[in-house]
Enzyme design. Structure first.
Site, short mmCIF file in Angstrom:
data_model
loop_
_atom_site.label_atom_id
_atom_site.label_comp_id
_atom_site.label_asym_id
_atom_site.label_seq_id
_atom_site.Cartn_x
_atom_site.Cartn_y
_atom_site.Cartn_z
CG HIS A 184 -79.32 5.50 -22.20
ND1 HIS A 184 -80.50 4.79 -22.24
CD2 HIS A 184 -78.49 4.90 -23.08
CE1 HIS A 184 -80.38 3.80 -23.11
NE2 HIS A 184 -79.17 3.85 -23.63
CG ASN A 186 -83.73 2.68 -22.14
OD1 ASN A 186 -84.30 3.04 -23.16
ND2 ASN A 186 -83.22 1.46 -21.98
CE LYS A 187 -80.44 4.97 -17.00
NZ LYS A 187 -79.06 5.05 -17.36
CG ASN A 188 -87.35 8.90 -14.95
OD1 ASN A 188 -86.97 7.77 -15.29
ND2 ASN A 188 -88.25 9.09 -14.01
#
Ligand SMILES: *Cc1c(COP(=O)(O)O)cnc(C)c1O
Length: 384
Positions: A184, A186-188
């Site tokens: 997603h 927002n993930k790293n």
């Protein structure tokens, strides 16, 4: 002296480089835009990162988790032990598979599931443990697998937030049972939407492919069979190309996040913030990928609580977030029997945790800006 207002600083923002954008355009022009060569390439690169283990990608981290549970054969009548402090996907997938989540409260220092209390929650129906590495701080894998091994349980690691984290130098995903990640935005690392599952055997990888796409098994030039009903969870080549571009930057992203987190500690670990009642996360600069920087507010001392702090920060041009309201207190879960007071540490975190801006393209000055704003907001809002 007047200066131009600073641009809004979001809580997080993906870094997509020009090479990736050009690569996406190439895919769009190539005539093959859904699952194809880029998906294969992305899977191979991920597998390399995880020591050659089989990896399959999906169109979300949630899909990867659902499929992991199916591969583990978990369904109606089964129980899965997990944390109440996570994105609601973690336990929704357990319900979606017809099984029942069994929550174990968090350890207030790591904010992850308290491993000391897992054994008490095991019943004859327990089939798996699903830990979550909140904010990227890994759950103790030695203890986790010791408990799982002793009781013959599967482990489905919801490592959605732990891409780039490690346990004693071994990348999360490079060892263990079934390990799921999310891509997603927002993930790293991101593939816009997407996720992957790291497995152990070729049979598991074959099951993952079947569950991912209508159960289809192809053979020879024109052979096709279906043994089990799969779904539609495949990743597109466009998304895979974004993921490939991100993977090249993984080390740099993780380094930047660690550096910024360490800067937060330099500025926040002071008597002044302590007297304001602010509590900091565990200062881990070895294992965590610093997916998020979360502080515990003294929300009880602030009229208007955490929302007042978030509103005031927004007025100063700074975004912040809530990760997460405890899962067991959502209406759906209350309806299944949980109630306030069941998991006090998760509930305290749910009311008080605040996620501050942290993303690879942020600067050290941005951290200073956040800290100064937070100090001003807390001093204004907390009655002396
Ligand atoms: C993001 C996340 C998921 C779900 O991933 P999606 O790609 O959004 O489906 C699951 N669990 C945790 C802990 C997450 O942070």
């Amino acid at each position: 002296m007047n200066s131009a207002p600073l641009p809004f600083l979001p809580m997080t923002r993906p870094t997509i480089d020009e090479d990736t954008i050009a690569g996406v355009c190439d895919v769009l022009r190539s005539g093959w835009i859904t699952s194809g060569p880029k998906v294969k390439e992305f899977e191979q690169l991920l597998s390399q990162l995880f020591g050659g283990r089989p990896v399959r990608v999906f169109n979300s981290g949630t899909a990867a988790l659902e499929i992991a549970l199916r591969i583990a054969g978990i369904g109606p009548g089964d129980e899965v032990i997990t944390t109440p402090l996570s994105w609601v996907a973690t336990s929704n997938v357990i319900l979606a598979g017809g099984a029942r989540p069994v929550f174990v409260d968090i350890d207030p220092f790591t904010r992850n599931i308290n491993l000391d209390h897992i054994e008490k929650a095991i019943t004859p129906a327990t089939r798996a443990i699903m830990p979550v590495d909140l904010a990227g701080l890994p759950v103790n894998r030695d203890r986790l697998y010791e408990i799982a091994g002793k009781h013959g349980l599967r482990v489905v690691e919801d490592a959605a937030q732990a891409f780039g984290s490690n346990w004693d130098g071994r990348p999360i995903g490079s060892f263990g049972d079934l390990v799921s990640f999310s891509f997603h935005p927002n993930k790293n690392i991101t593939s816009i939407e997407g996720g992957c599952l790291v497995m152990t055997t070729a049979d598991e990888a074959s099951l993952a492919e079947q569950y991912r796409l209508q159960g289809v098994i192809r053979s020879g030039t024109d052979g096709m069979d279906v043994i089990r009903a799969g779904g539609k969870f495949n990743l597109t080549d466009v998304a895979a190309r974004v993921g490939i571009g991100q993977l090249r930057r993984l080390e740099e992203f993780t380094e930047n996040r660690r550096e910024l987190a360490s800067r937060y500690f330099d500025k926040l670990d002071t008597p002044e913030f302590k007297s304001l009642g602010l509590r900091l996360p565990l200062p881990d600069f070895e294992r965590s990928n610093w997916h998020m920087f979360q502080v515990m507010l003294p929300a009880g001392r602030i009229p208007g609580g955490r929302a007042a702090v978030m509103d005031a920060l927004r007025d100063l041009g700074i975004g912040s977030g809530v990760h997460y309201p405890p899962i067991h207190l959502f209406t759906l879960y209350r309806g299944l029997g949980w109630k306030p007071g069941d998991f006090p540490y998760a509930e305290e975190a749910g009311c008080n945790l605040l996620t501050l801006p942290l993303f690879p393209a942020m600067t050290r000055d941005d951290v200073t800006r956040v800290v100064l704003a937070l100090a001003a907001v807390l001093q204004t809002l907390i009655p002396s």
